[in-house]
Design a protein around this motif. Structure first.
Motif, short mmCIF file in Angstrom:
data_model
loop_
_atom_site.label_atom_id
_atom_site.label_comp_id
_atom_site.label_asym_id
_atom_site.label_seq_id
_atom_site.Cartn_x
_atom_site.Cartn_y
_atom_site.Cartn_z
N ALA A 296 -5.53 11.97 -0.90
CA ALA A 296 -4.87 10.93 -1.69
C ALA A 296 -3.80 10.23 -0.87
O ALA A 296 -3.62 9.01 -0.96
CB ALA A 296 -4.26 11.54 -2.95
N THR A 300 -3.83 6.25 0.09
CA THR A 300 -2.68 5.39 -0.21
C THR A 300 -2.25 4.64 1.04
O THR A 300 -1.90 3.45 0.99
CB THR A 300 -1.51 6.23 -0.74
OG1 THR A 300 -1.91 6.91 -1.92
CG2 THR A 300 -0.30 5.35 -1.04
N ARG A 303 -4.66 1.72 1.66
CA ARG A 303 -4.41 0.58 0.77
C ARG A 303 -3.15 -0.18 1.19
O ARG A 303 -3.10 -1.41 1.12
CB ARG A 303 -4.26 1.07 -0.67
CG ARG A 303 -5.58 1.52 -1.31
CD ARG A 303 -5.44 1.67 -2.82
NE ARG A 303 -4.44 2.67 -3.18
CZ ARG A 303 -4.70 3.96 -3.32
NH1 ARG A 303 -5.94 4.42 -3.08
NH2 ARG A 303 -3.75 4.81 -3.66
N ALA A 304 -2.15 0.58 1.66
CA ALA A 304 -0.91 -0.06 2.08
C ALA A 304 -1.14 -0.98 3.28
O ALA A 304 -0.63 -2.10 3.34
CB ALA A 304 0.14 0.99 2.41
#
Length: 356
Positions: A296, A300, A303-304
């Motif tokens: 996870a 993240t 995506r950042a």
């Protein structure tokens, strides 16, 4: 039954760092059976303890190991001859971490008042327990900070000392990571500087509106270590872990106890923002792996990089995170590894390829 002549003077060297009253059973017997006890100890608690034990205390003089003190305490007419083997006409308790040095001073005193070397026997008190020198560190810090002590120390605050703590920490790291570049004993010396900072901050704590001391610091440490290591200090040490030698299980236990304490749950909660980026990343990755949320975390991060304009075109950041994940899986600190590599490069990395 024949008796065995006892010494005129029995010297007991007592460490000034020891606990008052801490003597062996035979020494206490000698104290009680002596014709008189001369106390040349700085800590006044000793005199109360000796009186309570039934010892006959003699005038302490100037409380030093010298001939004048011994002469004043050894009036031949006042002290009966003692014939019990453990007895002595005088038991002389002196502050002396070094028995040999104390004995030499006492022998000088004995000779000056006309006695023979055989009139003096020595008996060391129990050795200092591990950590006794820390008490002296606290005493030194207290003297520096107290009125009449050191003006520089008196002017310091927690904030003014902060830079020294950072500097000393880096000096310790230099010795650990480049031992060949430092002389023998360098790590002991540098760790001593760290200890001084801890003792200093603790001394300042005694002056706070809600005072605290080095004992509170140690108490906090002790409680935490005992709480987070139930396989060593708990009430069921045999069953706390399924496999006592499984380091991963020990680490998981640590984090489980820490979570139960209500510690920060976020991956970077409580991690100092001033910590180098690689080290902060390693901390986040370690927490995520322990919590089972590493995938996870990486998702993240992906995506950042895709969505955050500030990270656009900075794929190196994401690549560095992957390297941190790889290092953490091997229990390797990426920050220390890179710093060690740079240290190995030394000045050679800055030389011109064309030479001088």
């Amino acid at each position: 039954m024949s008796t065995v002549s006892a010494p005129r003077v029995l010297l007991v060297a007592v460490s000034p760092l020891g606990t008052p009253g801490l003597l062996g059973a035979s020494t206490w017997d000698a104290v009680r059976q002596a014709g008189g006890v001369l106390v040349s100890l700085r800590d006044p608690a000793w005199r109360d303890l000796l009186t309570e034990a039934g010892a006959t205390l003699l005038p302490a003089g100037d409380r030093s190991t010298d001939a004048d003190t011994l002469t004043a305490a050894l009036p031949e007419a006042d002290l009966p001859e003692v014939t019990r083997p453990v007895g002595a006409r005088i038991v002389w308790l002196v502050d002396a971490p070094d028995l040999d040095a104390a004995t030499e001073r006492a022998l000088t005193a004995v000779r000056r008042i006309g006695l023979e070397d055989t009139d003096l026997r020595t008996l060391p008190a129990p050795a200092d327990p591990p950590g006794a020198q820390l008490l002296r560190s606290v005493q030194i810090m207290d003297a520096l900070r107290s009125p009449g002590g050191d003006a520089w120390s008196a002017g310091q605050t927690h904030r003014s000392l902060a830079r020294y703590l950072l500097e000393e920490s880096h000096e310790v790291l230099d010795v650990i990571e480049q031992p060949a570049s430092h002389p023998a004993g360098a790590l002991t010396d540098e760790l001593g500087d760290i200890l001084f900072q801890i003792v200093f901050h603790a001394r300042l704590g005694q002056e706070a509106a809600e005072p605290w001391s080095v004992d509170d610091v140690a108490r906090s440490l002790n409680a935490k270590m005992e709480r987070r290591n139930p396989h060593v200090f708990g009430t069921a040490t045999d069953t706390a872990l399924e496999h006592r030698d499984d380091v991963e299980e020990i680490v998981a236990q640590w984090h489980g106890v820490k979570a139960a304490e209500g510690r920060p749950a976020g991956l970077l909660d409580g991690v100092p923002t001033r910590l180098p980026a690689l080290q902060r990343a390693a901390k986040a990755v370690h927490r995520a792996r322990s919590a089972g949320t590493l995938d996870a975390l990486l998702a993240t991060a992906d995506r950042a990089v895709e969505d955050d304009p500030a990270l656009a075109g900075r794929s190196v950041a994401r690549a560095l995170l992957d390297l941190v994940v790889e290092a953490e899986a091997r229990d390797e600190d990426p920050e220390s590894s890179l710093r060690t590599l740079l240290g190995r490069l030394g000045t050679d990395a800055t030389r011109s390829p064309q030479g001088d």
